[in-house]
Motif scaffolding. Structure first.
Motif, mmCIF file in Angstrom:
data_model
loop_
_atom_site.group_PDB
_atom_site.id
_atom_site.type_symbol
_atom_site.label_atom_id
_atom_site.label_comp_id
_atom_site.label_asym_id
_atom_site.label_seq_id
_atom_site.Cartn_x
_atom_site.Cartn_y
_atom_site.Cartn_z
ATOM 1 N N ARG A 108 -9.355 6.435 -3.675
ATOM 2 C CA ARG A 108 -10.502 5.943 -2.902
ATOM 3 C C ARG A 108 -10.332 4.456 -2.560
ATOM 4 O O ARG A 108 -10.618 4.019 -1.442
ATOM 5 C CB ARG A 108 -11.788 6.145 -3.711
ATOM 6 N N ALA A 109 -9.839 3.690 -3.543
ATOM 7 C CA ALA A 109 -9.607 2.260 -3.317
ATOM 8 C C ALA A 109 -8.515 2.056 -2.267
ATOM 9 O O ALA A 109 -8.625 1.183 -1.400
ATOM 10 C CB ALA A 109 -9.215 1.584 -4.621
ATOM 11 N N LEU A 110 -7.469 2.876 -2.360
ATOM 12 C CA LEU A 110 -6.383 2.781 -1.376
ATOM 13 C C LEU A 110 -6.902 3.095 0.031
ATOM 14 O O LEU A 110 -6.527 2.435 1.002
ATOM 15 C CB LEU A 110 -5.254 3.754 -1.732
ATOM 16 N N LYS A 111 -7.764 4.102 0.110
ATOM 17 C CA LYS A 111 -8.336 4.469 1.408
ATOM 18 C C LYS A 111 -9.146 3.315 1.994
ATOM 19 O O LYS A 111 -9.053 3.006 3.189
ATOM 20 C CB LYS A 111 -9.219 5.703 1.243
ATOM 21 N N LYS B 245 -8.652 15.066 -17.472
ATOM 22 C CA LYS B 245 -9.804 14.818 -16.604
ATOM 23 C C LYS B 245 -9.975 13.324 -16.351
ATOM 24 O O LYS B 245 -10.279 12.894 -15.231
ATOM 25 C CB LYS B 245 -11.069 15.398 -17.245
ATOM 26 N N LYS B 246 -9.800 12.513 -17.417
ATOM 27 C CA LYS B 246 -9.908 11.065 -17.264
ATOM 28 C C LYS B 246 -8.836 10.545 -16.319
ATOM 29 O O LYS B 246 -9.096 9.687 -15.457
ATOM 30 C CB LYS B 246 -9.777 10.384 -18.622
ATOM 31 N N ASN B 247 -7.607 11.053 -16.503
ATOM 32 C CA ASN B 247 -6.512 10.609 -15.622
ATOM 33 C C ASN B 247 -6.773 11.020 -14.177
ATOM 34 O O ASN B 247 -6.501 10.260 -13.238
ATOM 35 C CB ASN B 247 -5.187 11.191 -16.094
ATOM 36 N N ALA B 248 -7.283 12.244 -14.031
ATOM 37 C CA ALA B 248 -7.561 12.734 -12.676
ATOM 38 C C ALA B 248 -8.638 11.885 -12.015
ATOM 39 O O ALA B 248 -8.550 11.543 -10.823
ATOM 40 C CB ALA B 248 -7.989 14.197 -12.730
ATOM 41 N N GLN B 249 -9.675 11.532 -12.778
ATOM 42 C CA GLN B 249 -10.750 10.697 -12.254
ATOM 43 C C GLN B 249 -10.224 9.317 -11.864
ATOM 44 O O GLN B 249 -10.608 8.754 -10.839
ATOM 45 C CB GLN B 249 -11.856 10.549 -13.294
ATOM 46 N N ALA B 250 -9.329 8.771 -12.706
ATOM 47 C CA ALA B 250 -8.738 7.463 -12.416
ATOM 48 C C ALA B 250 -7.931 7.518 -11.125
ATOM 49 O O ALA B 250 -7.952 6.586 -10.316
ATOM 50 C CB ALA B 250 -7.859 7.019 -13.581
ATOM 51 N N MET B 251 -7.209 8.637 -10.948
ATOM 52 C CA MET B 251 -6.417 8.789 -9.721
ATOM 53 C C MET B 251 -7.318 8.886 -8.501
ATOM 54 O O MET B 251 -7.015 8.354 -7.438
ATOM 55 C CB MET B 251 -5.518 10.025 -9.820
ATOM 56 N N ALA C 46 2.148 10.550 -9.382
ATOM 57 C CA ALA C 46 1.224 10.874 -10.474
ATOM 58 C C ALA C 46 0.549 12.216 -10.229
ATOM 59 O O ALA C 46 0.343 13.004 -11.159
ATOM 60 C CB ALA C 46 0.182 9.775 -10.616
ATOM 61 N N ILE C 47 0.191 12.473 -8.961
ATOM 62 C CA ILE C 47 -0.441 13.754 -8.617
ATOM 63 C C ILE C 47 0.542 14.897 -8.814
ATOM 64 O O ILE C 47 0.174 15.989 -9.281
ATOM 65 C CB ILE C 47 -0.958 13.719 -7.161
ATOM 66 N N ASP C 48 1.803 14.658 -8.478
ATOM 67 C CA ASP C 48 2.828 15.710 -8.649
ATOM 68 C C ASP C 48 2.951 16.139 -10.103
ATOM 69 O O ASP C 48 3.292 17.296 -10.392
ATOM 70 C CB ASP C 48 4.184 15.195 -8.146
ATOM 71 N N GLU C 49 2.685 15.223 -11.001
ATOM 72 C CA GLU C 49 2.783 15.554 -12.415
ATOM 73 C C GLU C 49 1.760 16.602 -12.825
ATOM 74 O O GLU C 49 1.940 17.314 -13.827
ATOM 75 C CB GLU C 49 2.581 14.293 -13.270
ATOM 76 N N TYR C 50 0.689 16.729 -12.015
ATOM 77 C CA TYR C 50 -0.358 17.691 -12.346
ATOM 78 C C TYR C 50 -0.108 19.059 -11.698
ATOM 79 O O TYR C 50 -0.938 19.961 -11.798
ATOM 80 C CB TYR C 50 -1.722 17.161 -11.915
ATOM 81 N N LEU D 15 0.828 -1.211 0.000
ATOM 82 C CA LEU D 15 0.000 0.000 0.000
ATOM 83 C C LEU D 15 0.857 1.254 0.000
ATOM 84 O O LEU D 15 0.528 2.248 -0.668
ATOM 85 C CB LEU D 15 -0.933 -0.006 1.212
ATOM 86 N N ILE D 16 1.938 1.211 0.766
ATOM 87 C CA ILE D 16 2.848 2.361 0.782
ATOM 88 C C ILE D 16 3.425 2.605 -0.616
ATOM 89 O O ILE D 16 3.515 3.750 -1.081
ATOM 90 C CB ILE D 16 3.989 2.133 1.793
ATOM 91 N N GLU D 17 3.799 1.509 -1.261
ATOM 92 C CA GLU D 17 4.352 1.624 -2.614
ATOM 93 C C GLU D 17 3.319 2.216 -3.578
ATOM 94 O O GLU D 17 3.650 3.087 -4.396
ATOM 95 C CB GLU D 17 4.792 0.238 -3.095
ATOM 96 N N ARG D 18 2.077 1.780 -3.473
ATOM 97 C CA ARG D 18 1.028 2.299 -4.344
ATOM 98 C C ARG D 18 0.702 3.762 -4.029
ATOM 99 O O ARG D 18 0.413 4.550 -4.933
ATOM 100 C CB ARG D 18 -0.222 1.430 -4.205
ATOM 101 N N CYS D 19 0.777 4.107 -2.742
ATOM 102 C CA CYS D 19 0.553 5.506 -2.353
ATOM 103 C C CYS D 19 1.636 6.410 -2.945
ATOM 104 O O CYS D 19 1.364 7.528 -3.401
ATOM 105 C CB CYS D 19 0.541 5.640 -0.827
ATOM 106 N N GLU D 20 2.861 5.909 -2.911
ATOM 107 C CA GLU D 20 3.972 6.683 -3.477
ATOM 108 C C GLU D 20 3.796 6.861 -4.983
ATOM 109 O O GLU D 20 4.077 7.930 -5.531
ATOM 110 C CB GLU D 20 5.290 5.981 -3.177
ATOM 111 N N GLU D 21 3.302 5.812 -5.638
ATOM 112 C CA GLU D 21 3.060 5.904 -7.079
ATOM 113 C C GLU D 21 1.972 6.935 -7.370
ATOM 114 O O GLU D 21 2.092 7.735 -8.312
ATOM 115 C CB GLU D 21 2.646 4.534 -7.621
#
Length: 233
Positions: free
Chosen positions: A106-109, A95-101, A74-78, A64-70
């Motif tokens: 939400r899934a990580l949470k 917008k699609k990428n943002a929605q996917a993120m 991805a958010i930093d790119e925006y 989970l930590i690894e996925r959070c870092e990923e």
């Protein structure tokens, strides 16, 4: 079977020893001791399972930590989204990428909440198990000593009977005594039983031919309960 008379006498004395063994086995001290022993054995297995779960939780946390870092990368790119748009970037794509993120976050949470619940439950189970183990350790030690005292209180009596059995055993052929003792180890008692109603005491009937084999002090083994059957004089 040779020495039938001697073997029957041996069994009679052995019955006295068996009675002592049964009284010791049925004592409250042994019951408490065995309960504590059984709990301690199961507690060891449960603690090993808890250790295994802890390793699994750690692995899940690391993933989970690894996925959070990923997701964070991805958010930093925006952070430079305005510049991307000014450079002709496709807003619908972003917008699609943002929605996917958002969905990934939400899934990580949800996974984090589930993991936290599992960890809390496991922690509570461990605390209860630890408290029970500490309490049972005291009982195990206490009743282990009490059980030793019970056995010790009958040791002299059992020893005298064992000495009698040793003397009687010398009058019985070694192979015959060995067969008897093997039955005894298998918790078959009495080992020798009289022909009763044309069959064994367990209810297994014998043919006339089989009954004839009992003449002259011979015995046959019951096919059902495996006791030795003899014909009384």
């Amino acid at each position: 079977m040779l020495a039938l008379k001697e073997l029957l006498e041996y069994q009679k004395v052995d019955g006295e020893l068996r009675k002592i063994e049964q009284e010791i086995a049925g004592s409250e001290e042994r019951k408490k001791y065995m309960q504590a022993k059984k709990f301690m054995e199961s507690a060891r297995e449960k603690l090993e399972a808890q250790d295994k779960r802890a390793v699994e939780f750690k692995a899940m946390r690391d993933r989970l930590i690894e996925r959070c870092e990923e997701s964070s990368k991805a958010i930093d790119e925006y952070s430079e989204l305005d510049e991307m748009l000014e450079g002709g970037g496709d807003i619908s794509f972003y917008k699609k990428n943002a929605q996917a993120m958002v969905e990934r976050i939400r899934a990580l949470k949800n996974e984090l909440n589930t993991l936290l619940t599992d960890i809390n439950n496991a922690t509570e189970e461990y605390k209860k198990l630890k408290e029970q183990t500490i309490s049972m350790q005291k009982q195990f030690k206490e009743y282990s000593e009490k059980f030793k005292e019970v056995k010790g209180s009958r040791a002299d009596e059992a020893g005298e009977i064992s000495q009698k059995l040793e003397k009687l055993g010398k009058k019985i052929p070694a192979d015959t005594l060995e067969k008897y003792l093997q039955k005894r180890k298998e918790r078959i008692f009495p080992v020798l039983v009289p022909l009763t109603g044309g069959g064994c005491v367990c209810g297994m009937g014998l043919s006339l031919a089989q009954q004839g084999k009992l003449d002259g002090g011979n015995v046959i083994e019951c096919e059902h309960c495996r006791r030795f059957i003899y014909k009384p004089e």
